[in-house]
Design an enzyme around this catalytic site. Structure first.
Site, PDB file in Angstrom:
ATOM      1  N   GLU A  89       1.055 -13.589  12.207  1.00  0.00           N
ATOM      2  CA  GLU A  89       1.528 -12.371  12.893  1.00  0.00           C
ATOM      3  C   GLU A  89       1.396 -11.188  11.933  1.00  0.00           C
ATOM      4  OE1 GLU A  89       2.344 -14.027  16.530  1.00  0.00           O
ATOM      5  OE2 GLU A  89       2.520 -11.910  15.976  1.00  0.00           O
ATOM      6  N   ASP A 147       0.817  -1.207   0.000  1.00  0.00           N
ATOM      7  CA  ASP A 147       0.000   0.000   0.000  1.00  0.00           C
ATOM      8  C   ASP A 147       0.859   1.270   0.000  1.00  0.00           C
ATOM      9  OD1 ASP A 147      -2.580   0.785  -0.098  1.00  0.00           O
ATOM     10  OD2 ASP A 147      -3.080   0.264   1.949  1.00  0.00           O
ATOM     11  N   ASN A 169       1.317   3.436  -2.795  1.00  0.00           N
ATOM     12  CA  ASN A 169       1.937   3.840  -4.070  1.00  0.00           C
ATOM     13  C   ASN A 169       1.379   5.161  -4.573  1.00  0.00           C
ATOM     14  OD1 ASN A 169       3.458   1.158  -4.629  1.00  0.00           O
ATOM     15  ND2 ASN A 169       1.383   0.552  -4.079  1.00  0.00           N
ATOM     16  N   GLY A 170       0.039   5.328  -4.477  1.00  0.00           N
ATOM     17  CA  GLY A 170      -0.575   6.573  -4.929  1.00  0.00           C
ATOM     18  C   GLY A 170      -0.131   7.754  -4.079  1.00  0.00           C
ATOM     19  N   ARG A 171      -0.094   7.544  -2.760  1.00  0.00           N
ATOM     20  CA  ARG A 171       0.321   8.628  -1.860  1.00  0.00           C
ATOM     21  C   ARG A 171       1.784   9.007  -2.090  1.00  0.00           C
ATOM     22  NH1 ARG A 171      -0.217   7.496   4.310  1.00  0.00           N
ATOM     23  NH2 ARG A 171      -1.739   6.042   3.456  1.00  0.00           N
ATOM     24  N   SER A 230      -6.631  -6.088  -6.406  1.00  0.00           N
ATOM     25  CA  SER A 230      -7.792  -6.705  -5.751  1.00  0.00           C
ATOM     26  C   SER A 230      -9.012  -6.639  -6.657  1.00  0.00           C
ATOM     27  CB  SER A 230      -8.104  -5.962  -4.452  1.00  0.00           C
ATOM     28  OG  SER A 230      -8.728  -4.722  -4.772  1.00  0.00           O
ATOM     29  N   HIS A 247       3.034   3.499  -8.770  1.00  0.00           N
ATOM     30  CA  HIS A 247       2.928   2.063  -9.072  1.00  0.00           C
ATOM     31  C   HIS A 247       4.240   1.562  -9.686  1.00  0.00           C
ATOM     32  CE1 HIS A 247      -1.152   2.327  -7.932  1.00  0.00           C
ATOM     33  NE2 HIS A 247      -1.623   2.883  -9.030  1.00  0.00           N
ATOM     34  N   GLU A 280     -11.582  -5.265  -6.005  1.00  0.00           N
ATOM     35  CA  GLU A 280     -12.149  -3.913  -5.869  1.00  0.00           C
ATOM     36  C   GLU A 280     -11.397  -2.881  -6.719  1.00  0.00           C
ATOM     37  OE1 GLU A 280     -11.415  -5.853  -3.112  1.00  0.00           O
ATOM     38  OE2 GLU A 280     -13.500  -6.487  -2.942  1.00  0.00           O
ATOM     39  N   ARG A 322      -5.924  -2.625   8.183  1.00  0.00           N
ATOM     40  CA  ARG A 322      -7.083  -3.448   7.823  1.00  0.00           C
ATOM     41  C   ARG A 322      -6.624  -4.497   6.810  1.00  0.00           C
ATOM     42  NH1 ARG A 322      -8.145   1.762   5.676  1.00  0.00           N
ATOM     43  NH2 ARG A 322      -7.814   1.837   3.388  1.00  0.00           N
ATOM     44  N   LEU A 323      -7.466  -5.507   6.594  1.00  0.00           N
ATOM     45  CA  LEU A 323      -7.076  -6.627   5.723  1.00  0.00           C
ATOM     46  C   LEU A 323      -7.501  -6.428   4.275  1.00  0.00           C
ATOM     47  CD1 LEU A 323      -7.777  -9.694   8.050  1.00  0.00           C
ATOM     48  CD2 LEU A 323      -5.582  -8.616   7.499  1.00  0.00           C
ATOM     49  N   LEU A 335      12.311 -19.768  -3.839  1.00  0.00           N
ATOM     50  CA  LEU A 335      11.191 -18.952  -3.351  1.00  0.00           C
ATOM     51  C   LEU A 335       9.994 -19.046  -4.302  1.00  0.00           C
ATOM     52  CD1 LEU A 335      10.168 -16.489  -1.486  1.00  0.00           C
ATOM     53  CD2 LEU A 335      10.988 -15.045  -3.355  1.00  0.00           C
TER      54      LEU A 335
END
Ligand SMILES: CCc1cc(N2CCCCCC2)n2ncc(-c3ccc(F)cc3)c2n1
Length: 259
Positions: A226, A39, A41-43, A84, A56, A86, A213-214, A150
């Site tokens: 965790e 989270d 990237n826009g800011r 997502s 981005h 959304e 938040r998730l 990985l």
């Protein structure tokens, strides 16, 4: 309770805080599966009077750096929330740009990922992805399928509630065919109906940019994970931030509901 979510702060370490090095964490357990909500990237772009797409793009460079470090540290799987269900609500110009990033990332970094024995996977509803995006991703999945290092798992057009309801639909279909009896339905069995079937649940969830938040991400899988939150914006997230998150993960005593 206020300390319930300990934020990862990148401030000068006080007596309570401590900045850890890669050496510090090599003596403790490395989380087998790390999930990241990338989270901010826009800011990041707004803070620099740049278009959101610049954030981005910078965030994509962070994906490469953190993937490389996670691979070096021996992390087993890294799940990154890239798009997502959304996110389709965003302006078309931004969605179109985002849907080009997988191709740009893979064109630039796939050789390096192959060199590092990384296996690329995606989870989410592929139906809605543009053909060009899907082609690029499916090529990378094919070309890294035999790699044993990985697992780099991108959540693309992913939403946890959609994943869970689709899993229930498949389970009910199997029950109707007589392949599953209600009394045989366990948490373990249901987990095989989810998109993360072949992955262990995340041990550590990182979310950047200060949001706590998730956002409809891996709701089933995060039951005993965790959580580590940081105000750092994803494009500014550096190797030291991942090391700090892992170090603080190592300090916590995971009880899986026990005492
Ligand atoms: C489709 C949306 C999207 C957004 C995005 N951003 C933008 C949002 C979050 C920050 C990271 C940069 N990245 N970064 C890598 C990928 C990628 C996805 C699949 C793949 F196989 C290889 C790379 C990516 N995909």
């Amino acid at each position: 309770m206020l300390n319930f979510f300990k934020r990862g702060r990148r401030t000068e370490p006080s007596s309570a805080d401590h900045t850890y090095t890669q050496t510090d964490i090599m003596g403790g357990p490395i989380p087998p599966h790390i999930a990241i909500i990338m989270d901010g990237n826009g800011r990041w772009a707004k803070n620099r009077a740049l278009p959101r797409m610049a954030g981005h793009h910078e965030g994509m460079k962070t994906v490469r750096k953190i993937t490389k470090l996670a691979s070096e540290l021996g992390v087993g799987a890294l799940t990154l929330y890239a798009f997502s269900t959304e996110n389709w609500k965003r302006p078309k110009i931004e969605v179109d740009y985002l849907m080009k990033l997988p191709e740009e990332f893979l064109t630039t970094f796939l050789p390096e990922l192959i060199e590092e024995n990384v296996q690329v996977r995606i989870m989410g509803d592929k139906e809605r992805l543009p053909k060009h995006t899907l082609n690029a991703v499916e090529r990378a999945i094919r070309e890294t399928a035999e790699n044993t290092g990985l697992i780099l798992n991108f959540a693309l057009n992913y939403g946890s509630r959609t994943e869970i309801t689709a899993g229930i639909q498949k389970l009910v279909e199997d029950a109707k065919k007589g392949w599953v009896n209600p009394e045989d339905i366990t948490e373990e069995l249901f987990s095989t109906y989810l998109m993360t079937d072949s992955l262990p649940d995340p041990d550590l969830l990182i979310r950047t940019s200060g949001e706590i938040r998730l956002s409809n991400f891996m709701l089933w899988q995060l039951a005993y994970t965790e959580f580590w939150f940081t105000d750092v914006l994803w494009p500014d997230f550096k190797e030291g931030d991942l090391i700090q998150a892992i170090a603080e993960y190592q300090q916590r005593g995971r009880r899986f509901g026990g005492v």
